[in-house]
Design an enzyme around this catalytic site. Structure first.
Site, short mmCIF file in Angstrom:
data_model
loop_
_atom_site.label_atom_id
_atom_site.label_comp_id
_atom_site.label_asym_id
_atom_site.label_seq_id
_atom_site.Cartn_x
_atom_site.Cartn_y
_atom_site.Cartn_z
N ALA A 505 53.81 -15.48 -35.21
CA ALA A 505 54.09 -15.44 -36.48
C ALA A 505 53.24 -16.78 -36.98
CB ALA A 505 55.53 -15.96 -36.79
N ARG A 508 53.76 -16.54 -42.95
CA ARG A 508 53.90 -15.78 -44.09
C ARG A 508 54.20 -14.13 -43.22
NH1 ARG A 508 49.13 -17.47 -44.39
NH2 ARG A 508 48.21 -15.49 -43.53
N GLU A 607 54.39 -32.28 -23.51
CA GLU A 607 53.54 -33.14 -23.24
C GLU A 607 52.44 -33.20 -24.28
OE1 GLU A 607 51.81 -35.88 -21.13
OE2 GLU A 607 52.95 -34.68 -19.82
N LYS A 683 55.49 -41.02 -31.84
CA LYS A 683 55.03 -40.69 -30.30
C LYS A 683 55.43 -41.79 -29.46
CE LYS A 683 50.71 -38.21 -31.74
NZ LYS A 683 49.41 -38.23 -32.05
N GLY A 798 42.48 -32.80 -31.56
CA GLY A 798 41.64 -31.59 -31.79
C GLY A 798 42.36 -30.43 -31.19
#
Length: 814
Positions: A505, A508, A607, A683, A798
């Protein structure tokens, strides 16, 4: 000498019948086939039942069904028999249908369908099909005779499930076949009483007819031709990886057929078993296949079990109380009561303490069984020696069967482990002293999941299938799915792991495929074939599928999704996510998630919440697990900000670097979620919690990268438009740091029970000074690492490294 039997699916259409005629022509003489038994055409028996019920209800439209039955059989005559021989066959067919019409008119007039009348009505299915097929064989040039089994097979008058009179029947069969050397085309399912009243042989009656013929004639083999390649390890409609078993013993076949394996039925086996006559199950649509041989002595094979069967939709009747302990005759009273009232008991389980007895029956029998037991034990209940009789509905029975189970340790443990890992609760257990069968009563809703889990555990050499439901098909989600596709073979070879994306999913649309969405065109499938995305509907469908080893993979940063983790974990589905909102949300919720995962025996893995693919959370957990008290955690935890600051030099425009990073997917969709420091705050909060601190997000002191005024810009586009205004401020900070021989770093720290995040200038003595690109850095000081910290460093942003970390967590689930 052999006897063949073909079921309804094998004779479903004229084309299929033509194929069977060719098969018989090729093999009848070579294999000395003396008789071929046919069922009614596919669906006709059900149609006859429906027609009779309509007539009994006084509804005139029963004649519509009758006309449909007539047309189907006359069409078969036209398709199968040469035009020069059709007229006689059609005349006989119409005479038979007139007889059927007469009996149905009577049923309609008196509005009553007795068991005797119903058997007579049902007999027309086999009588019509076998007459047509016998005439088609003759028309094709193959000599044979039509044989109405009512002439030979004699039974009592238990209409609907008549008992065969073996001695008289066998004598009739031997005499008839000694006088009729031609191939006999025999009606299955039907027989007659001594008064020549039509009876039927019950479920699987046509198979039983073939078995009776084979036993009486002492043939070499009886072949049951159906629409599957023999007896399978499990029902292929419930277990996609089920495969044919080449050979099994009579006892194994009896056990599997009793517990729902519909390829063959228990009455079929008994007459042949007593004479040592093999039975072979073959596929009409794969005539060259070996099929399954059922015989007295079967090769035990390499697997510790032979197969798994199930009976769905049963009810569990439970009787318990202190008045049962040490009292002789309680069990006898229970089951004698059931027997007197013709209630079939499918499974029995009794506690060794004698405190409780439970047994499984058909759902329609459960209320009556309860009333009968309450009457039988009325006095004990009045004295409160026995509790109320309880009924658990919506149950099913799973049976694990195999000769190799005898004296093989660990079978039960392996079964229960497979069920436990998938959150399947067992209500009752039964195992015979023969050790041929372990049976369990579980919730009906868990049937498919339980069958698949047990099947994978025993038959797939350790291969485990993970069923993924991925929410978020952006950079990380798409990269993850591509990575799964690229590594599919390696995961299978090295880790015996099959990862399938069942649901996908984005914001939309949503799309599901039970066989797994192909990784190569998953986004195309989602966009072209997906329905409207609604989170409730997505989760509801995932839960309703109830697949074993299911994993929800949340690749969003959406708090609406993370707020649903608890209900997912409580349904025994693991959660893997780079979404930090749950682990950094309210501390109570953080605790609840971990407790739910432990309670349901599943995994909650995140993780990638810190450091993307770096093993940061795991490292902190290892410290805590080893009892090494953590003193301080410090580091650069934002790959995004690390990239921005490492790229940024005096004279460069900070706003342009942010825009570029956003385009590369290094920032959150709204870069303010990075630059305001809250992403880093989440974090460091997660690491603090992993280290054992009970902190909330509001406890973290945060200094944003930019002045606060820049975070009040409305929409993302408005913020990006204003961002160049900060270039001068950032250039001034960078220049000052460079003049002091330092570099700007966004440092997070937890120490002394407090957590903070702020922009700092660090010198070359600090490990963060040497960071490049999007590197993250975490330093952990502990009792053992007091003077020099343990350092984890590497790319922290990334889609590739994040997806890699998510995949690593998915693999951990297995």
């Amino acid at each position: 000498m052999k006897v063949y039997k073909f079921g309804g699916s094998s004779v479903g259409t004229p084309d299929r019948i033509t194929s069977i005629i060719q098969l018989i022509a090729a093999q009848a003489q070579r294999e000395d086939v003396r008789a071929v038994v046919f069922s009614a055409f596919q669906g006709v028996t059900d149609q006859l039942i429906e027609t009779a019920n309509l007539a009994a209800a006084g509804r005139p439209d029963y004649t519509d069904n009758l006309k449909s039955i007539e047309n189907r059989h006359l069409d078969a005559v036209r398709a199968l028999i040469d035009i020069h021989h059709q007229s006689n066959t059609m005349a006989v067919i119409k005479m038979m249908l007139n007889d059927l019409d007469d009996i149905l008119q009577g049923v309609h007039l008196i509005k009553e369908l007795s068991p005797r009348s119903k058997d007579f009505v049902l007999s027309f299915g086999e009588r019509l099909s076998n007459l047509i097929i016998s005439r088609a064989l003759v028309s094709a040039g193959h000599d044979c005779e039509f044989l109405d089994a009512r002439k030979l097979i004699k039974t009592d008058d238990s209409f609907g499930n008549a008992l065969v009179l073996q001695d008289e029947t066998h004598e009739n069969i031997r005499r008839h076949f000694s006088e009729h050397p031609l191939l006999q085309v025999v009606t299955g399912f039907i027989a007659s009483t001594a008064k020549d009243e039509t009876t039927t042989l019950g479920r699987g009656g046509s198979d039983y007819t073939a078995s009776i013929l084979g036993a009486a004639l002492d043939v070499d083999e009886v072949q049951i031709w159906t629409d599957v390649d023999g007896v399978l390890t499990a029902d292929p409609r419930k277990v996609s990886r089920a495969f044919p078993v080449p050979v099994i013993t009579y006892e194994e076949a009896m056990e599997m057929s009793h517990f729902g394996a519909k390829v063959i039925y228990p009455p079929t086996i008994q007459p042949l078993m007593s004479r040592g006559i093999p039975i072979r199950i073959k596929n009409t649509f794969n005539a060259a296949g070996h099929g399954t041989l059922i015989t007295a002595n079967a090769d035990p094979g390499t697997y510790s079990i032979r197969g798994i069967s199930s009976i769905n939709d049963v009810s569990l009747v439970r009787l318990q109380g202190t008045g049962m302990v040490g009292v002789a005759g309680v069990a006898q009273r229970i089951f004698a009561t059931m027997a007197r009232n013709s209630i079939n008991v499918i499974l029995i389980s009794q506690a060794s303490s004698e405190y409780s007895v439970c047994f499984a029956v058909k759902p329609e029998d459960a209320p009556r069984a309860r009333i009968l037991l309450m009457e039988e034990f009325e006095q004990e209940m009045e004295r409160r020696r026995i509790n109320e009789v309880s009924i658990e509905s919506g149950q099913c029975i799973i049976a694990v069967v195999g000769e190799n189970m005898r004296a093989t340790p660990g079978i039960a443990g392996k079964v229960f482990q497979a069920l436990g890992e998938n959150g399947v609760n067992i209500s009752a257990i039964a195992q015979g002293s023969s050790e041929l069968n372990i049976s369990m009563v579980i919730a009906q809703d868990d049937e498919k999941k339980a069958l698949s889990a047990i099947h994978d555990a025993f038959f797939l050499a350790g291969l485990k299938t993970l069923h993924l439901f991925v929410i978020g098909a952006g950079l990380i989600g798409k990269t993850l799915i591509d990575m799964i596709g690229r590594q599919r073979r390696q995961l299978g070879d090295d880790r015996h792991l099959d990862i399938r994306v069942i649901g996908l999913a984005n914001s939309r649309k949503m799309y599901f495929d039970l066989n797994g969405i192909p990784e190569s065109n998953c986004i195309e499938k989602l966009e072209q074939s997906g329905g409207k995305m609604e989170l409730d509907a997505f989760l509801e469908h995932m839960l309703s599928l109830n697949l074993p080893n299911s994993v929800l993979v949340d690749c969003t940063s959406n708090e609406q999704v993370s707020s649903r983790y608890l209900e997912v974990l409580d349904r025994s589905i693991s959660v893997v996510t780079p979404n930090k909102k749950a682990a950094s949300g309210r501390y109570v919720y953080y605790q609840e998630l971990h407790a739910a995962a432990q309670r349901s025996n599943v995994r909650y893995l995140y993780e990638t919440n810190v450091g993307a693919g770096l093993p940061v959370i795991r490292t902190v957990r290892d410290f805590v697990g080893a009892g090494d008290r953590i003193q301080r955690i410090e580091g650069v935890l934002s790959g995004t900000i690390s990239y921005l600051l490492n790229t940024f030099q005096p004279g460069m425009k900070f706003s342009e670097i942010v825009s570029k990073a956003r385009g590369m997917g290094y920032t959150e969709p709204d870069p303010r979620d990075d630059l305001n420091g809250m992403d880093v705050a989440r974090k460091i909060l997660i690491l603090a919690r992993e280290a054992g601190l009970q902190l909330e997000l509001s406890d973290v002191q945060v200094d944003a990268v930019l002045p606060d005024t820049y975070f009040d810009s409305g929409t993302v586009d408005e913020f990006m438009t204003r961002l160049p205004e900060v270039d001068a401020h950032m250039d001034e900070l960078a220049a000052k740091a460079a003049a002091d021989g330092k570099k700007l770093r966004y440092i997070a720290r937890v120490e002394g029970g407090k957590a903070e995040v702020r922009l700092m200038a660090v010198g070359s003595e600090h490990p963060a000074y040497a960071l490049t690109a999007s590197d993250n850095l975490v330093m952990v000081n502990s009792d053992c690492y007091h003077d020099r910290p343990l350092v984890v460093m590497g790319p922290g942003a990334g889609p590739e490294v994040t997806a890699s970390g998510v995949l690593a967590d998915i693999i951990k689930v297995s």
